[in-house]
Design a protein around this motif. Structure first.
Motif, PDB file in Angstrom:
ATOM      1  N   GLY A  91      28.152  12.219 -30.218  1.00 55.97           N
ATOM      2  CA  GLY A  91      29.413  11.546 -30.174  1.00 55.97           C
ATOM      3  C   GLY A  91      29.895  10.975 -28.755  1.00 55.97           C
ATOM      4  N   TYR A  92      28.686  10.679 -27.977  1.00 59.50           N
ATOM      5  CA  TYR A  92      28.751  10.336 -26.517  1.00 59.50           C
ATOM      6  C   TYR A  92      28.891   8.707 -26.881  1.00 59.50           C
ATOM      7  CZ  TYR A  92      28.445  14.576 -24.398  1.00 59.50           C
ATOM      8  OH  TYR A  92      28.370  16.009 -23.893  1.00 59.50           O
ATOM      9  N   ASP A  93      29.733   7.901 -26.298  1.00 62.16           N
ATOM     10  CA  ASP A  93      29.816   6.505 -26.381  1.00 62.16           C
ATOM     11  C   ASP A  93      29.204   5.581 -25.363  1.00 62.16           C
ATOM     12  OD1 ASP A  93      32.063   6.239 -24.589  1.00 62.16           O
ATOM     13  OD2 ASP A  93      33.109   7.157 -26.089  1.00 62.16           O
ATOM     14  N   GLU A  94      28.729   6.023 -24.223  1.00 63.82           N
ATOM     15  CA  GLU A  94      28.139   5.331 -23.277  1.00 63.82           C
ATOM     16  C   GLU A  94      27.132   6.209 -22.653  1.00 63.82           C
ATOM     17  OE1 GLU A  94      29.767   2.930 -19.575  1.00 63.82           O
ATOM     18  OE2 GLU A  94      30.859   4.433 -19.935  1.00 63.82           O
ATOM     19  N   VAL A  95      26.116   5.353 -22.550  1.00 64.25           N
ATOM     20  CA  VAL A  95      24.836   6.221 -21.844  1.00 64.25           C
ATOM     21  C   VAL A  95      24.118   5.228 -20.853  1.00 64.25           C
ATOM     22  CG1 VAL A  95      22.403   7.364 -22.251  1.00 64.25           C
ATOM     23  CG2 VAL A  95      24.325   7.382 -24.038  1.00 64.25           C
TER      24      VAL A  95
ATOM     25  N   VAL B  72      23.129   9.655 -17.756  1.00 59.61           N
ATOM     26  CA  VAL B  72      24.431  10.189 -17.840  1.00 59.61           C
ATOM     27  C   VAL B  72      25.047   9.679 -18.978  1.00 59.61           C
ATOM     28  CG1 VAL B  72      26.727  10.237 -16.980  1.00 59.61           C
ATOM     29  CG2 VAL B  72      24.868  10.022 -15.275  1.00 59.61           C
ATOM     30  N   ALA B  73      25.550  10.455 -19.964  1.00 56.69           N
ATOM     31  CA  ALA B  73      26.051  10.153 -21.339  1.00 56.69           C
ATOM     32  C   ALA B  73      27.552  10.538 -21.080  1.00 56.69           C
ATOM     33  CB  ALA B  73      25.463  11.189 -22.461  1.00 56.69           C
ATOM     34  N   ARG B  74      28.271   9.551 -21.635  1.00 57.94           N
ATOM     35  CA  ARG B  74      29.857   9.634 -21.293  1.00 57.94           C
ATOM     36  C   ARG B  74      30.473   9.846 -22.654  1.00 57.94           C
ATOM     37  NH1 ARG B  74      30.981   5.111 -16.593  1.00 57.94           N
ATOM     38  NH2 ARG B  74      29.960   6.156 -14.862  1.00 57.94           N
ATOM     39  N   ARG B  75      31.777  10.370 -22.903  1.00 62.18           N
ATOM     40  CA  ARG B  75      32.521  10.471 -24.102  1.00 62.18           C
ATOM     41  C   ARG B  75      34.075  10.055 -23.325  1.00 62.18           C
ATOM     42  NH1 ARG B  75      31.953  15.782 -26.177  1.00 62.18           N
ATOM     43  NH2 ARG B  75      30.176  14.886 -27.187  1.00 62.18           N
ATOM     44  N   HIS B  76      34.203   9.081 -23.754  1.00 62.91           N
ATOM     45  CA  HIS B  76      35.657   8.661 -23.424  1.00 62.91           C
ATOM     46  C   HIS B  76      36.943   9.130 -24.355  1.00 62.91           C
ATOM     47  CE1 HIS B  76      33.070   5.868 -21.068  1.00 62.91           C
ATOM     48  NE2 HIS B  76      33.741   5.657 -20.219  1.00 62.91           N
ATOM     49  N   GLY B  77      36.712   9.385 -25.533  1.00 64.51           N
ATOM     50  CA  GLY B  77      37.674   9.718 -26.364  1.00 64.51           C
ATOM     51  C   GLY B  77      38.128  11.052 -26.239  1.00 64.51           C
TER      52      GLY B  77
END
Length: 93
Positions: free
Chosen positions: A17-21, A88-93
Motif C-alpha cells: 500500500g505504499y505509493d512511492e518508492v 524508502v517507501a512512502r504512504r501519503h494517504g
C-alpha cells in the motif's frame, strides 16, 4: 543477511500500500535535525550507516537494517563517514 534487490523492495512496498518508492543517496556526515514528514515511511539501509533518533532513542543502522516512521512523527538523521544509500517507501494517504 540476504538483502533483497531494490526491485523486490519496491514491489513488496507497493503491494503493502505504499505509493512511492525511492532510493536516497546521502553524502558523508550529512545531518538532518529533528523534523517530521507528511507521510508514513519504511526504509532499508542498502549501504553505509546512519543513526536515527526518534524521541529519546537513537539507533545505529547498517546495511540490511530497516525502520519505519509514522506520518508527522519527529525524527533526526545522521549519516556515517561513507554516507549511505537508503531505499524508502512512502504512504501519503
Amino acid at each position: 543477511m540476504n538483502m533483497p534487490s531494490f526491485s523486490a523492495f519496491r514491489l513488496q512496498s507497493l503491494m503493502e500500500g505504499y505509493d512511492e518508492v525511492l532510493e536516497h543517496r546521502w553524502e558523508p556526515r550529512t545531518f538532518r535535525d529533528m523534523h517530521a514528514q507528511p507521510f508514513a515511511a519504511k526504509a532499508v539501509v542498502a549501504s553505509g550507516e546512519m543513526w536515527l533518533t526518534v524521541g529519546d532513542l537513537t539507533r545505529q543502522l547498517r546495511a540490511g537494517d530497516s525502520f519505519e516512521i509514522e506520518r508527522d512523527v519527529p525524527y533526526a538523521e545522521r549519516y556515517g563517514a561513507e554516507g549511505a544509500v537508503c531505499w524508502v517507501a512512502r504512504r501519503h494517504g
